[in-house]
Write an enzyme that holds these catalytic residues in place. Structure first.
Site, PDB file in Angstrom:
ATOM      1  N   ASP A   3      22.246  38.118  31.699  1.00 57.71           N
ATOM      2  CA  ASP A   3      22.145  39.124  30.660  1.00 57.71           C
ATOM      3  C   ASP A   3      21.693  38.389  29.402  1.00 57.71           C
ATOM      4  O   ASP A   3      21.864  37.170  29.292  1.00 57.71           O
ATOM      5  CB  ASP A   3      23.502  39.798  30.453  1.00 57.71           C
ATOM      6  CG  ASP A   3      23.471  40.821  29.338  1.00 57.71           C
ATOM      7  OD1 ASP A   3      22.526  41.628  29.310  1.00 57.71           O
ATOM      8  OD2 ASP A   3      24.374  40.791  28.485  1.00 57.71           O
TER       9      ASP A   3
ATOM     10  N   ASP B  39      21.593  39.859  25.552  1.00 60.84           N
ATOM     11  CA  ASP B  39      22.415  40.127  24.366  1.00 60.84           C
ATOM     12  C   ASP B  39      23.878  39.804  24.650  1.00 60.84           C
ATOM     13  O   ASP B  39      24.469  40.348  25.577  1.00 60.84           O
ATOM     14  CB  ASP B  39      22.279  41.593  23.950  1.00 60.84           C
ATOM     15  CG  ASP B  39      20.854  41.949  23.558  1.00 60.84           C
ATOM     16  OD1 ASP B  39      20.304  41.286  22.675  1.00 60.84           O
ATOM     17  OD2 ASP B  39      20.296  42.881  24.162  1.00 60.84           O
TER      18      ASP B  39
END
Length: 522
Positions: free
Chosen positions: A231, A233
């Site tokens: 991922d 952010d």
């Protein structure tokens, strides 16, 4: 046709709502090339419904809940597969990676490469000859009568003497109890360290989950896996701030020959934009490494051979990715406001497209009442597809500010339209399916998912069969994880939310990897 059984099966497989959404045509709706396309979850539930209607004595179910929403999966389990379900009088053998359903099984088999590795049994009756039969002549060829005893059966002897799945099922079938088979590929765990390839065993107990990463774990993760999913952010950055060690970790894994993908629910940035961002901060990323939901939406429509027009609630990135694949957009991008002095919507003055074939919902800073109205109106037409990039309720932020996410926008359209969308992003399967479609050699058993949110990143990795690593750098705090672990133990939260491993941040993960490397050199 048994009309009553048909209706019961439809309800047990949660297809009744779908038929209602299809409108007057109901189950006569045409599907396929000239009709509507079904979502992966709808296809799975239809397949299960066909099996239930067949009224067999033995049901072998191969992960039938993997493609459906968690809440729907729970309902289907309760109504179709569980101890009080439609099949409660049938023998059910369930092959699954969703271990939170194991609690309702009578027996659990852990398979290793097609062979039995472990067997767990709840207390159950055994079968023993009756006293009358024992007194008869042993030479009598008549069939022996049996009565039930309530002692615990020792089936371990069966496990020790039987290695093939087929033979095991044949012998266990005599007991007529439900069996759950967890089919995994595991390697022997090293002393002291829990092997990531043995994580399915660890899922039997929450004590073996949420393991704090050590140098030995880091080495095992590196050696046992080929692919790493990140991922962005909250894991690599809180943009524009790049987390310490993030770029170094990406370059280190690449130098070790590992394949990296970046999986993000952010629909406001294109593949090319993300690739440029990575290159600007010092990691040479290719666009095909970026699995973002704007790109994913376009690829999904292409995979189902969609040919119509799309009404899109979203930002310019959605328009760019869809048009790049040749799809036609007929509204929804950008502001669509009412005059400031409006007190009501004049329906006869609304500008509605006549031939909208799909409504796509993504994150939209220009969301408005008119946009929700148009989306719901288009979805009132039964043949119009409904797709959402993700269902994140909110974006991680500080304690004071709440930033509503795509899920908040989606909820208003779902309620107004009485339609359920196909959701493409994490934690749902289509995102991983897109990776496998583009890169068929990606093996989930040799893949690590690294994220900071348990509800999206970790649940996504667990449901796709990867090893999961949670970082405490943004969305999830260690205290919350401890609380969640207690809830899982009480069966008030899903086990899929618990990571196999956890670590402070990507910098500490990198330190463990390099420290281990230094020790090896010494």
């Amino acid at each position: 046709m048994d009309e009553e059984r048909y209706k019961n099966v439809i309800k047990a497989c949660c297809l009744d709502i779908d038929l209602q959404n299809f409108g007057e045509v109901g189950d006569l709706l045409m599907i396929g090339d000239k009709g509507v396309s079904l979502s992966g979850g709808q296809k799975a539930r239809i397949s299960l419904a066909r099996a239930l209607y067949a009224d067999a004595d033995l049901y072998l179910l191969d992960d039938p809940l993997a493609a459906v929403d968690p809440k729907v999966a729970k309902n289907i389990s309760d109504q179709s597969i569980g101890p009080q379900s439609f099949l409660h009088r049938k023998t059910r053998i369930l092959v699954t990676h969703q271990t939170h359903f194991l609690v309702e099984s009578d027996q659990m088999l852990l398979m290793t490469n097609g062979h039995i590795d472990e067997l767990h049994i709840e207390q159950q009756p055994t079968i023993e000859p009756s006293n009358e039969t024992l007194e008869t002549d042993s030479s009598n060829d008549k069939e022996t009568d049996f009565v039930l005893n309530t002692s615990i059966t020792d089936i371990n002897s069966i496990v020790k003497s039987v290695t093939s799945v087929e033979a095991t099922i044949s012998k266990l079938g005599a007991f007529a109890f439900d069996v759950v088979v967890v089919d995994v590929e595991v390697e022997p765990a090293q002393p002291i360290v829990t092997s990531p390839k043995a994580v399915c065993k660890a899922q039997m107990s929450t004590k073996e989950l949420c393991i704090h990463l050590t140098e030995l774990h880091a080495k095992s993760l590196l050696n046992d896996n080929d692919t790493f999913l990140f991922d962005c952010d909250g894991v690599l950055w809180n943009f524009p701030h790049i987390f310490t060690g993030a770029v170094e970790l990406l370059n280190y894994l690449t130098e070790q020959g590992k394949r990296l993908f970046f999986v993000t629910n952010n629909s406001t940035t294109t593949q090319d934009d993300y690739a440029k961002r990575f290159n600007d901060i010092g990691y040479k990323a290719k666009p095909e490494q970026i699995i973002c939901t704007a790109w994913l939406t376009a690829k999904h429509l292409k995979s189902i051979n969609f040919k119509g027009k799309c009404y899109v609630l979203g930002m310019q990135s959605m328009k760019y990715e869809l048009e790049r694949e040749g799809f036609q957009i007929c509204g929804g991008i950008g502001p669509d406001p009412l005059p400031s002095d409006s007190n009501a919507v004049t329906v006869d003055k609304l500008e509605l497209e006549k031939d909208v074939d799909c409504v796509i919902l993504a994150f939209d800073l220009h969301i408005s009442y008119i946009k929700i109205l148009k989306a719901a109106t288009y979805l009132n037409r039964p043949n119009v597809l409904f797709i959402a990039t993700n269902d994140d309720a909110r974006h991680p932020q500080n304690d004071e500010i709440v930033k509503p996410g795509t899920g908040s926008i989606l909820a208003s359209v779902v309620i107004a339209s009485c339609r359920s969308p196909t959701i493409l992003g994490k934690p749902h399967a289509p995102m991983f399916d897109a990776i496998r479609l583009a890169f068929p050699d990606v093996d989930p058993k040799r893949t690590v998912m690294i994220g900071d949110q348990v509800e999206t990143d970790i649940a996504f990795g667990n449901r796709q069969g990867t090893t999961t690593l949670l970082v405490f750098s943004r969305a999830t705090r260690e205290k919350y994880l401890d609380t969640l672990k207690q809830q899982v133990e009480k069966h008030t939260a899903e086990r899929d939310l618990l990571p196999h491993f956890c670590v402070k941040d990507v910098e500490q993960f990198l330190q463990f990897l390099k420290s281990n490397e230094s020790n090896t050199l010494l």
